[in-house]
Design a protein around this motif. Structure first.
Motif, PDB file in Angstrom:
ATOM      1  N   LEU A 135       0.828  -1.222   0.000  1.00 45.11           N
ATOM      2  CA  LEU A 135       0.000   0.000   0.000  1.00 45.11           C
ATOM      3  C   LEU A 135       0.857   1.265   0.000  1.00 45.11           C
ATOM      4  CD1 LEU A 135      -2.766  -0.729   2.691  1.00 45.11           C
ATOM      5  CD2 LEU A 135      -3.122  -0.465   0.227  1.00 45.11           C
ATOM      6  N   ALA A 137       2.039   2.495   2.755  1.00 44.98           N
ATOM      7  CA  ALA A 137       1.361   3.201   3.856  1.00 44.98           C
ATOM      8  C   ALA A 137       2.272   4.198   4.568  1.00 44.98           C
ATOM      9  CB  ALA A 137       0.805   2.192   4.855  1.00 44.98           C
ATOM     10  N   THR A 143      -3.520   5.539   2.093  1.00 40.52           N
ATOM     11  CA  THR A 143      -3.372   4.110   2.357  1.00 40.52           C
ATOM     12  C   THR A 143      -3.030   3.850   3.829  1.00 40.52           C
ATOM     13  OG1 THR A 143      -1.160   4.311   1.404  1.00 40.52           O
ATOM     14  CG2 THR A 143      -2.854   3.306   0.034  1.00 40.52           C
ATOM     15  N   LEU A 146      -6.314   3.645   5.309  1.00 42.24           N
ATOM     16  CA  LEU A 146      -6.924   2.357   4.967  1.00 42.24           C
ATOM     17  C   LEU A 146      -6.361   1.241   5.856  1.00 42.24           C
ATOM     18  CD1 LEU A 146      -8.653   0.626   3.056  1.00 42.24           C
ATOM     19  CD2 LEU A 146      -6.692   0.513   1.516  1.00 42.24           C
ATOM     20  N   SER A 310      -6.689  -0.193  -5.657  1.00 41.37           N
ATOM     21  CA  SER A 310      -6.046   0.731  -4.713  1.00 41.37           C
ATOM     22  C   SER A 310      -6.195   0.282  -3.262  1.00 41.37           C
ATOM     23  CB  SER A 310      -6.611   2.145  -4.879  1.00 41.37           C
ATOM     24  OG  SER A 310      -8.003   2.089  -4.708  1.00 41.37           O
ATOM     25  N   TRP A 311      -7.025  -0.766  -2.969  1.00 43.03           N
ATOM     26  CA  TRP A 311      -7.087  -1.283  -1.597  1.00 43.03           C
ATOM     27  C   TRP A 311      -5.963  -2.283  -1.329  1.00 43.03           C
ATOM     28  CZ3 TRP A 311      -7.529  -6.517  -1.377  1.00 43.03           C
ATOM     29  CH2 TRP A 311      -8.083  -7.164  -2.475  1.00 43.03           C
ATOM     30  N   ALA A 314      -0.333   0.671  -3.844  1.00 41.16           N
ATOM     31  CA  ALA A 314      -0.296   2.132  -3.989  1.00 41.16           C
ATOM     32  C   ALA A 314      -0.619   2.516  -5.438  1.00 41.16           C
ATOM     33  CB  ALA A 314       1.088   2.643  -3.609  1.00 41.16           C
TER      34      ALA A 314
END
Ligand code: SF4
Ligand code: SF4
Length: 465
Positions: A135, A137, A143, A146, A310-311, A314
């Motif tokens: 992701l 993150a 993200t 998320l 996108s879940w 990235a």
């Protein structure tokens, strides 16, 4: 310590214990505040402006929140386990508190066997660590929201469905709790039964403890979240707060419920976290990616060049970072590869140590000695993780005026301390196994190879970021 020093230390510990016992009913307000801070740090940044190339850490809320989250919270929570145990979990964490709150309102079903399986938090840790990387993150507020929002949602669902006034999520599934729990064994804080019952640690739902510790039989620290609910200073029963020498629990691990799942987690977790840093800095990752992409295209698998959902990865066209399936596959494969390598190397070196210890008079079976000696890498693995995760923390030190050489020196000293502490633990574990001091360096050599492997593997991640 002198008698006066011991009495003073005991008075301080008793004062701290009395303070938390007196105010534990107010912790709910701390949790509410922490929940608001969580929302502010996790869900507010995606609403802010995307930072420009000239923006500093204090000019843009996304950058600022990112610094607080990854540069301060993450490394400092890890370091805190040495000084205050899992105080983050019991006193501050909004996720665990939300899970327990949901439990009060929820279905209160019996905790199923698959959730109690010791491998569940290990799988959870591996999945979340890899997902965080794919992701991106650490670099993207969306993200990050998320990831943390997703984990919070699962924590609430687990709390809602399973357990009766318990924290099934915190005991059985939280990846952060697992990490903090293992390293809290190194820490200074312990909650000890005033009257220890023989038989060793046990899991039970018939207990006041939210993490299902059989309180009278508690000898290990890792599942204790320091909620103070078992502490009753004016009674003969319950537990009491105690301060101890850092590392003593691992030195005495033979009598503190050592177990294979925890050691495997140390080996696996070290490898997967390492892979998560090394793919960013090592050229061999790029070679692996190029090889896979070329092979896939030659085979007609053109979909590997398409961006994924996108879940899962990235996908940020504006910021010019769009992961494709080939990135997802190579990042995941690279991290799993490091995980497997770490398990193989550390198992071989630890296995050799355990065998040599047996030949030199070490007590117990080979497998028991293997598990006990597996714990010796905890300090060097923890320091490496903190230095790797705390890259942003060290950027702040640079902003405060420390030169690059100073920062490198600080990191090197911490790194060396972790390695020396690991060696010391290996020495003490072997002593408890009954290996005589004049031959102890022989099985200790296996531990030294483990420590060198962990240190050398982390070196580029720690010193290149
Ligand atoms: S175990 Fe996880 S969710 Fe539970 S309190 Fe600790 S960090 Fe928070
Ligand atoms: S052992 Fe005591 S302080 Fe630790 S989690 Fe259980 S009830 Fe809370």
């Amino acid at each position: 310590m002198t008698e006066w020093g011991a009495r003073s230390a005991q008075r301080i510990v008793s004062g701290i214990e009395a303070f938390f016992v007196r105010h534990r009913h107010r912790l709910v307000w701390v949790h509410v505040l922490m929940f608001l801070a969580f929302v502010g740090l996790i869900f507010a940044p995606p609403l802010g402006a995307i930072p420009g190339p000239q923006d500093g850490l204090l000019d843009n809320y996304r950058l600022f929140a990112n610094l607080l989250l990854w540069g301060l919270w993450f490394p400092l929570v890890f370091v805190s386990v040495i000084f205050t145990g899992r105080s983050w979990c019991g006193l501050l964490c909004p996720m665990g508190a939300a899970s327990e709150w949901a439990n009060k309102k929820g279905l209160k079903r019996a905790i199923p066997a698959w959730l109690q399986w010791p491998g569940t938090p290990v799988v959870s840790f591996i999945v979340i660590t890899i997902w965080a990387q794919t992701l991106g993150a650490r670099d993207h507020a969306e993200t990050s929201a998320l990831l943390f929002g997703g984990v919070m949602a699962v924590a609430i669902v687990v709390g809602f469905v399973w357990g009766r006034n318990k924290r099934a999520w915190c005991r059985h599934a939280c990846p952060i709790g697992l990490l903090l729990g293992v390293y809290s064994r190194l820490g200074m804080v312990d909650f000890r039964p005033k009257r220890l019952r023989e038989g060793g640690d046990a899991w039970t739902e018939a207990t006041a403890c939210p993490t299902m510790i059989d309180l009278k039989r508690k000898t290990e620290t890792r599942h204790c979240i320091e909620c103070f609910r078992c502490v009753h200073p004016n009674t003969q029963g319950g537990l009491r707060l105690a301060v101890r020498r850092p590392g003593i629990e691992i030195e005495e691990i033979a009598g503190r419920n050592p177990n294979l799942s925890e050691v495997l987690f140390l080996f696996l977790g070290n490898g997967v976290a390492l892979g998560g840093f090394l793919w960013l800095v090592l050229d061999n990752y790029q070679s692996f990616r190029l090889w896979l992409a070329t092979s896939a295209i030659k085979s007609g698998w053109l979909w590997v060049g398409e961006p994924g959902p996108s879940w899962l990865m990235a996908v940020f066209p504006v910021e010019r970072e769009v992961f494709r399936w080939v990135d997802f596959i190579t990042i995941t494969g690279y991290m799993v590869g490091w995980m497997v390598l770490s398990v193989i190397v550390l198992s071989l070196t630890t296995g050799a140590s355990a065998w040599l210890a047996g030949r030199l008079g070490g007590a117990r079976t080979w497998s028991r000695r293997f598990v006990e000696l597996g714990y010796q890498i905890a300090p060097v693995a923890m320091v490496s993780l903190v230095l790797g995760l705390g890259g942003e923390l060290f950027s702040v030190l640079s902003l405060l005026g420390l030169s690059a050489d100073d920062v490198r020196l600080v990191k090197s000293v911490l790194f060396a301390l972790g390695a020396v502490w690991s060696l010391w633990l290996g020495w003490r574990i072997l002593a408890h196994q009954g290996v005589a001091s004049h031959v102890r360096f022989i099985p200790l050599a296996g531990g030294a190879v483990s420590i060198t492997f962990v240190g050398a593997a982390w070196y580029p991640a720690v010193f290149s970021l």
